[in-house]
Write a protein that holds these residues in place. Sequence first.
Motif, PDB file in Angstrom:
ATOM      1  N   GLU A 107       7.876 -20.860   5.771  1.00 17.27           N
ATOM      2  CA  GLU A 107       6.587 -20.494   4.645  1.00 17.27           C
ATOM      3  C   GLU A 107       6.408 -19.181   4.798  1.00 17.27           C
ATOM      4  N   ARG A 108       6.527 -18.407   5.477  1.00 17.34           N
ATOM      5  CA  ARG A 108       6.020 -17.188   5.375  1.00 17.34           C
ATOM      6  C   ARG A 108       6.191 -16.389   4.626  1.00 17.34           C
ATOM      7  N   ARG A 109       5.768 -16.642   2.921  1.00 12.86           N
ATOM      8  CA  ARG A 109       5.929 -15.398   1.868  1.00 12.86           C
ATOM      9  C   ARG A 109       4.770 -14.892   1.886  1.00 12.86           C
ATOM     10  N   ILE A 110       4.321 -14.110   2.532  1.00 10.60           N
ATOM     11  CA  ILE A 110       3.461 -12.939   2.887  1.00 10.60           C
ATOM     12  C   ILE A 110       3.868 -12.614   3.693  1.00 10.60           C
ATOM     13  N   ALA A 111       4.388 -11.163   3.133  1.00 11.60           N
ATOM     14  CA  ALA A 111       4.549 -10.115   4.532  1.00 11.60           C
ATOM     15  C   ALA A 111       3.447  -9.445   4.317  1.00 11.60           C
ATOM     16  N   PHE A 112       3.918  -8.286   5.713  1.00 15.59           N
ATOM     17  CA  PHE A 112       3.116  -7.880   6.728  1.00 15.59           C
ATOM     18  C   PHE A 112       2.635  -6.341   6.045  1.00 15.59           C
ATOM     19  N   ASP A 113       4.076  -5.785   5.607  1.00 11.15           N
ATOM     20  CA  ASP A 113       3.136  -4.219   4.684  1.00 11.15           C
ATOM     21  C   ASP A 113       2.454  -4.695   3.182  1.00 11.15           C
ATOM     22  N   PRO A 114       2.391  -5.307   2.668  1.00 15.24           N
ATOM     23  CA  PRO A 114       1.478  -5.573   1.482  1.00 15.24           C
ATOM     24  C   PRO A 114       0.283  -5.563   1.524  1.00 15.24           C
ATOM     25  N   VAL A 115       0.202  -6.378   3.142  1.00 13.55           N
ATOM     26  CA  VAL A 115      -1.611  -6.574   3.482  1.00 13.55           C
ATOM     27  C   VAL A 115      -1.422  -5.810   4.212  1.00 13.55           C
ATOM     28  N   VAL A 116      -1.347  -5.270   4.841  1.00  9.93           N
ATOM     29  CA  VAL A 116      -1.729  -3.342   5.754  1.00  9.93           C
ATOM     30  C   VAL A 116      -1.769  -2.377   3.898  1.00  9.93           C
ATOM     31  N   GLU A 117      -0.848  -2.639   3.077  1.00  7.87           N
ATOM     32  CA  GLU A 117      -0.837  -1.858   2.601  1.00  7.87           C
ATOM     33  C   GLU A 117      -2.793  -1.862   1.782  1.00  7.87           C
ATOM     34  N   LEU A 124      -4.547   2.114  10.961  1.00  8.01           N
ATOM     35  CA  LEU A 124      -5.120   1.525  12.988  1.00  8.01           C
ATOM     36  C   LEU A 124      -4.344   0.493  12.915  1.00  8.01           C
ATOM     37  N   LEU A 125      -3.287   0.908  12.959  1.00 11.93           N
ATOM     38  CA  LEU A 125      -2.070  -0.279  13.267  1.00 11.93           C
ATOM     39  C   LEU A 125      -1.731   0.331  15.151  1.00 11.93           C
ATOM     40  N   GLY A 126      -2.223   1.095  15.614  1.00 15.71           N
ATOM     41  CA  GLY A 126      -1.831   1.036  16.721  1.00 15.71           C
ATOM     42  C   GLY A 126      -3.338   1.507  17.678  1.00 15.71           C
ATOM     43  N   ARG A 127      -4.370   0.988  17.369  1.00 17.39           N
ATOM     44  CA  ARG A 127      -5.649   0.740  17.655  1.00 17.39           C
ATOM     45  C   ARG A 127      -5.709   0.090  18.104  1.00 17.39           C
ATOM     46  N   ARG A 128      -6.912  -0.798  18.910  1.00 22.05           N
ATOM     47  CA  ARG A 128      -7.804  -0.934  19.386  1.00 22.05           C
ATOM     48  C   ARG A 128      -8.963  -1.682  18.735  1.00 22.05           C
ATOM     49  N   PRO A 129      -9.005  -3.255  18.496  1.00 28.05           N
ATOM     50  CA  PRO A 129     -10.485  -3.783  18.318  1.00 28.05           C
ATOM     51  C   PRO A 129     -11.545  -3.287  18.730  1.00 28.05           C
ATOM     52  N   ALA A 130     -11.827  -2.607  19.669  1.00 30.71           N
ATOM     53  CA  ALA A 130     -13.461  -1.979  20.448  1.00 30.71           C
ATOM     54  C   ALA A 130     -13.727  -0.889  19.594  1.00 30.71           C
ATOM     55  N   THR A 131     -12.080   0.244  19.051  1.00 33.57           N
ATOM     56  CA  THR A 131     -12.681   1.259  18.441  1.00 33.57           C
ATOM     57  C   THR A 131     -12.890   1.253  16.876  1.00 33.57           C
ATOM     58  N   LEU A 132     -13.275   0.322  16.367  1.00 36.83           N
ATOM     59  CA  LEU A 132     -13.131   0.184  15.621  1.00 36.83           C
ATOM     60  C   LEU A 132     -14.389  -0.301  14.755  1.00 36.83           C
ATOM     61  N   SER A 133     -14.510   0.692  13.239  1.00 36.32           N
ATOM     62  CA  SER A 133     -15.783  -0.380  12.826  1.00 36.32           C
ATOM     63  C   SER A 133     -15.874  -1.246  11.978  1.00 36.32           C
ATOM     64  N   GLY A 134     -16.865  -2.368  11.792  1.00 34.25           N
ATOM     65  CA  GLY A 134     -17.073  -3.497  11.649  1.00 34.25           C
ATOM     66  C   GLY A 134     -16.802  -4.167  10.536  1.00 34.25           C
ATOM     67  N   GLY A 135     -16.635  -3.081   9.977  1.00 32.20           N
ATOM     68  CA  GLY A 135     -16.040  -2.910   8.142  1.00 32.20           C
ATOM     69  C   GLY A 135     -13.676  -3.435   8.857  1.00 32.20           C
ATOM     70  N   GLU A 136     -13.499  -2.483   9.895  1.00 34.58           N
ATOM     71  CA  GLU A 136     -12.624  -2.346   9.943  1.00 34.58           C
ATOM     72  C   GLU A 136     -12.508  -3.256  10.252  1.00 34.58           C
ATOM     73  N   ARG A 137     -13.159  -3.922  11.128  1.00 39.94           N
ATOM     74  CA  ARG A 137     -12.408  -5.258  12.233  1.00 39.94           C
ATOM     75  C   ARG A 137     -12.467  -6.549  11.464  1.00 39.94           C
ATOM     76  N   GLN A 138     -13.470  -6.127   9.980  1.00 39.54           N
ATOM     77  CA  GLN A 138     -13.316  -7.669   9.046  1.00 39.54           C
ATOM     78  C   GLN A 138     -12.020  -7.563   8.311  1.00 39.54           C
ATOM     79  N   ARG A 139     -11.770  -6.397   8.058  1.00 36.53           N
ATOM     80  CA  ARG A 139     -10.322  -6.058   7.232  1.00 36.53           C
ATOM     81  C   ARG A 139      -9.444  -6.835   7.931  1.00 36.53           C
ATOM     82  N   MET A 140      -9.508  -7.023   9.296  1.00 36.85           N
ATOM     83  CA  MET A 140      -8.180  -7.016  10.057  1.00 36.85           C
ATOM     84  C   MET A 140      -8.138  -8.781  10.300  1.00 36.85           C
ATOM     85  N   ALA A 141      -9.233  -9.128  10.631  1.00 35.83           N
ATOM     86  CA  ALA A 141      -9.428 -10.342  10.226  1.00 35.83           C
ATOM     87  C   ALA A 141      -9.047 -11.158   8.687  1.00 35.83           C
TER      88      ALA A 141
END
Length: 367
Positions: A107-117, A124-141
């Motif tokens: 049922e995994r119909r949504i691929a990783f790369d399109p979501v990231v794009e 941001l993929l190699g960073r930790r949440p503490a180093t992100l802005s509020g907007g970046e963290r919410q995009r990650m969520a």
Amino acid sequence: MIAFACRLPRDGFTLDAAFEAGSGVTALFGPSGSGKSTVIRLFAGLERPEAGRIRIGDATLLDTAAGLCMAPHRRRIGLVFQDALLFPHLSVRANLTYGRFFAPARERRIAFDPVVEVLGIGHLLGRRPATLSGGERQRMAIGRALLTSPRLLLMDEPLAALDTERKHEILPFIELLRDAFGIPIIYVSHAVEEVARLATRVVRLEQGRVVASGSPAEVLAPASLAEASSRFDAVSVLAAPVSRFMPDYGVTLLDHPAGQIVVPGRIEAPGAVRVIIRATHVALSVGHPGHVSIRTVLRGRVVALETDAGPFALVTVRLEGGDRLRAYATRLATDALGLAVGDEVQALVKAVAIDAHDLAGARPAAD
């Protein structure tokens, strides 16, 4: 098709609401304590109602009459809250892929790369949440919720903890994911501009009950003074295509049947733009307004005028082309103009009162 009908009594409050929703974004709108977040929790299976039924497409999540209540982890619902709720010890990549474990491989119909794009988080993929802005963290969520390949995405005040600049950063991404992945979204917000920009359908809740349901233009503009919880929350939604950009003045003209709408900045859009206008930002003129600084002058006719014992009047103008525009004025002003139902008027809107970030279907363009 999404169908929700639940009853949940609590001390001093009873949720008893029913509505249907389709594709796109269905916004739950209403004052604090109206039951919006309770609806979200019932969808997710975090609470169980006294009676009710919830369906998403062919899947029945809840049917108390039949004794059916699907476990939360089997509902395949993505959740995004005010707080991103990320794992601080994991990288962005690990946080994103964590959600995939909750979706069966078939049922995994949504691929990783399109979501990231779509969310613009590849760097941001190699960073930790503490180093992100509020907007970046919410995009990650949002990305983590999408990668569960959900049947439905629930967003409970996802921008409430962000400042205005971060909100303007996130809103286009929510529009993109709405259009790119075809997952229905239930979106809770107190912000009328967010709802008007994002929603396909609005469900207004008050004291646990649905009091209105329809398009943003139908639900967000009060039909009467009695329906208006606050004159500052009353908006009208007009649709108009982009005509041209005037580089010498830094404004874009939109072609509405009732007249041109002037919007600050350079706007690009493939189709009609939804313009959100607060009723408190509209002035009315009987006859030509003469020498004024306001450039947006829309032709129409008064179809409703309501007053009460207070100082204000709520005027509804049917514009040429059929859109309805609400305007708040003082009773002093309407009496001085001799305003009455049937009168032809000009509705004036200051360009500086329109925020280009709130235009649905448009993108502020680079110079």
